[in-house]
Scaffold this motif. Structure first.
Motif, short mmCIF file in Angstrom:
data_model
loop_
_atom_site.label_atom_id
_atom_site.label_comp_id
_atom_site.label_asym_id
_atom_site.label_seq_id
_atom_site.Cartn_x
_atom_site.Cartn_y
_atom_site.Cartn_z
N ARG A 102 0.81 -1.24 -0.06
CA ARG A 102 -0.05 0.02 0.06
C ARG A 102 0.90 1.31 -0.09
N ASP A 107 -2.70 5.56 -3.71
CA ASP A 107 -3.68 4.63 -3.81
C ASP A 107 -4.93 4.97 -4.01
N SER A 108 -5.55 6.18 -3.56
CA SER A 108 -7.03 6.53 -3.53
C SER A 108 -6.78 7.09 -5.02
N LYS A 111 -6.05 3.47 -7.43
CA LYS A 111 -6.79 2.32 -7.16
C LYS A 111 -6.22 0.87 -7.81
N SER A 112 -5.27 0.70 -7.55
CA SER A 112 -4.52 -0.57 -7.95
C SER A 112 -4.40 -0.67 -9.75
N PHE A 117 1.16 -0.12 -9.48
CA PHE A 117 0.57 -0.69 -8.30
C PHE A 117 -0.15 -1.62 -8.48
#
Ligand code: HEM
Length: 492
Positions: A102, A107-108, A111-112, A117
């Motif tokens: 993480r 990340d926000s 979102k992967s 990521f």
């Protein structure tokens, strides 16, 4: 209050699942490596000096050894320190330590999605595809070398036009480096006079700084709390949004003029791949957008920060600069354009660039990893999905491998005969399955840009530089080098 039998059953189910999940998480974490005792809610965040995450994590090593656990909130982070430990995890146990962990500051937004990521099959597909395309467009081959040489030529002209005035070199360096990745991804370079593109590029540096700031560091440790706190970390998503709008516009332009038989750039290749693999969600629009953002960002800020820091270091050490000038004179001369084959004949330049990368330590904490399965490592049990921080700063400054880790010294990469010597500590691009995807490109850029700049100019500082000056401005996610002014005095 009387409960119906359904309500009683539900209550019993909720209570037992809470007990089970608490027990399960305690049981699974019972054999994690030791570390400072965490507090409820904040974990070890109060043990980390304000804005000094890198320093604090390095200090914990002295107390807890080369593998320890810290808690960011209730999340355990297993920290790996020193060449031997990091190598054992990332290289010898590459599969188990090859997941992505993480990084709440990004990340926000991501979102992967996107290669950096992503995890699992999404990551494998995007990494394989991106590497193939970068190779086809010349990474590690002549064509990309020619693009860098061409860009270095434009950069020299731009710098010469400043006529030895003292200038902040960052905007020129960012633009030169960015043009190389832009020509691969967008099939275009941009003029140095293009103000709107300059504004866009400034966002990279702002994001890098916001992520590394005190608030950015706190956001990576306590995202749920920092969500409600104002500060520079709140700008990150807005800056990334602006960059994405630019990329979306470029994707639209490519779509309108796409010829599937003649791809012009990375975007064309992605659009063609989407048509070939219509049912594969790993190549959907979101992954295309975020992977392009990843390449654009990673391909710009890392190399240009290294150049900015490197030029400052060379101003501090005029004797090293003089030796580099002599080597360039001997191997290339004053008129021929430097090429990548020159590197093997220029051990001093090669050693200086390695030492600049070691000393600059651009990504000290690495990008977080995660375990892909339950792992037994050095007698500890690390559950699947645990965040891992393989600290590159502790490899690049490993006291077991270097006599004087905090001193800038090209001899770290030279033998007694002045030949280039490999050194295990050189791991700025990390190692293993997640090793930097742009390493070949970055190393070629650093060699050609540094050599061309020094072939053309002597670097003159505005004031005498000190050890303090060459320390980073901020040390968090990135070691952000200080901003300064420089005069480029023509040699030719
Ligand atoms: C001096 C320059 C650079 C440095 C020091 C650097 C360093 C790194 C590091 C430390 C990582 C994380 C590796 C890990 O998770 O173990 C990384 C990943 C990555 N870098 Fe670089 N990088 C540089 C330049 C570039 C360039 C020019 C590109 C553009 C092509 C690039 C693209 C990437 C990508 C896509 C990843 C993610 C790889 C993955 O997750 O599989 N980097 N880089």
């Amino acid at each position: 209050m009387d409960l119906t039998w359904i309500e009683s059953l539900l209550l019993a189910l909720i209570i037992s699942s809470l007990i089970f999940s608490t027990w399960n998480s305690i049981y699974r974490r019972r054999n994690l490596p030791p570390g400072p005792t965490p507090l409820p809610i904040v974990g070890n965040v109060l043990h980390i000096k304000r804005g000094e995450i890198v320093k604090s994590l390095m200090e914990f090593r002295e107390k807890y050894g080369s593998v320890y656990t810290v808690y960011f909130g209730h999340y355990p982070i297993v920290v790996l320190c020193g060449y031997q430990t990091v190598k054992e995890a990332l290289v010898d146990r590459a599969e188990e330590f090859g997941g992505r962990g993480r990084l709440p500051t990004l990340d926000s937004f991501l979102k992967s999605h996107g290669v950096v990521f992503a995890n699992g099959s999404r990551w494998k597909d995007l990494r394989r595809f991106s590497l193939t395309i970068l190779r086809n467009f010349g990474m590690g081959k002549k064509t990309i070398e020619e693009r860098i040489q061409e860009e270095a030529h434009f950069l020299m002209a731009e710098i010469k036009s400043q006529k030895e005035q003292f200038i902040d070199p960052s905007r020129y360096l960012v633009q030169g480096v960015s043009n190389v990745i832009c020509s691969i991804v967008f099939g275009d370079r941009f003029e140095y006079s293009n103000d709107s593109f300059q504004k866009l590029l400034r966002l990279f540096s702002i994001v890098f700084q916001d992520m590394s700031s005190v608030c950015g560091q706190l956001q990576d440790m306590l995202p749920a709390i920092m969500y409600f706190v104002p500060g520079p970390h709140k700008r990150i998503n807005k800056s990334l949004e602006k960059l994405n709008n630019f990329i979306l516009e470029r994707i639209k332009m490519n779509k309108e003029s796409l010829d599937p038989n003649s791809p012009r750039d990375y975007i064309d290749c992605f659009l063609i791949k989407q048509q070939q693999e219509k049912d594969n969600p790993n190549f959907d629009n979101e992954n295309m957008l975020m992977t392009i953002l990843n390449l654009f960002f990673a391909g710009t800020e890392t190399v240009s920060s290294t150049l900015r820091h490197g030029l400052m270091i060379l101003m501090k050490y005029p004797e090293i600069q003089a030796k580099l000038h002599a080597e360039i004179h001997q191997v290339i001369g004053e008129s021929r354009i430097p090429n990548i084959d020159d590197r093997s004949k220029m051990p001093y330049m090669d050693a200086v660039i390695h030492e600049i990368q070691r000393f600059s330590d651009i990504l000290p904490l690495n990008v977080p990893h995660a375990t892909t399965k339950d792992v037994t490592f050095k007698g500890y049990t690390i559950p699947k999905g645990t965040d891992i921080y393989p600290l590159l700063c502790t490899v690049l400054r490993d006291p077991e491998k270097l006599a004087c880790p905090s001193k800038f010294d090209p001899n770290n990469f030279l033998d007694n005969n002045g030949c280039f010597k490999k050194n295990d500590v050189f791991m700025p691009f990390s190692a293993g399955k997640r090793v930097c995807l742009g390493e070949g490109l970055a190393r070629m850029e650093l060699f050609i840009f540094f050599t061309t700049i020094l072939q053309n100019f002597t670097l003159k500082p505005e004031t005498q530089l000190t050890d303090e000056d060459i320390k980073p401005l901020m040390a968090g996610f990135a070691n952000v080098p200080k901003f300064y002014r420089i005069s480029f005095v023509p040699r030719i």
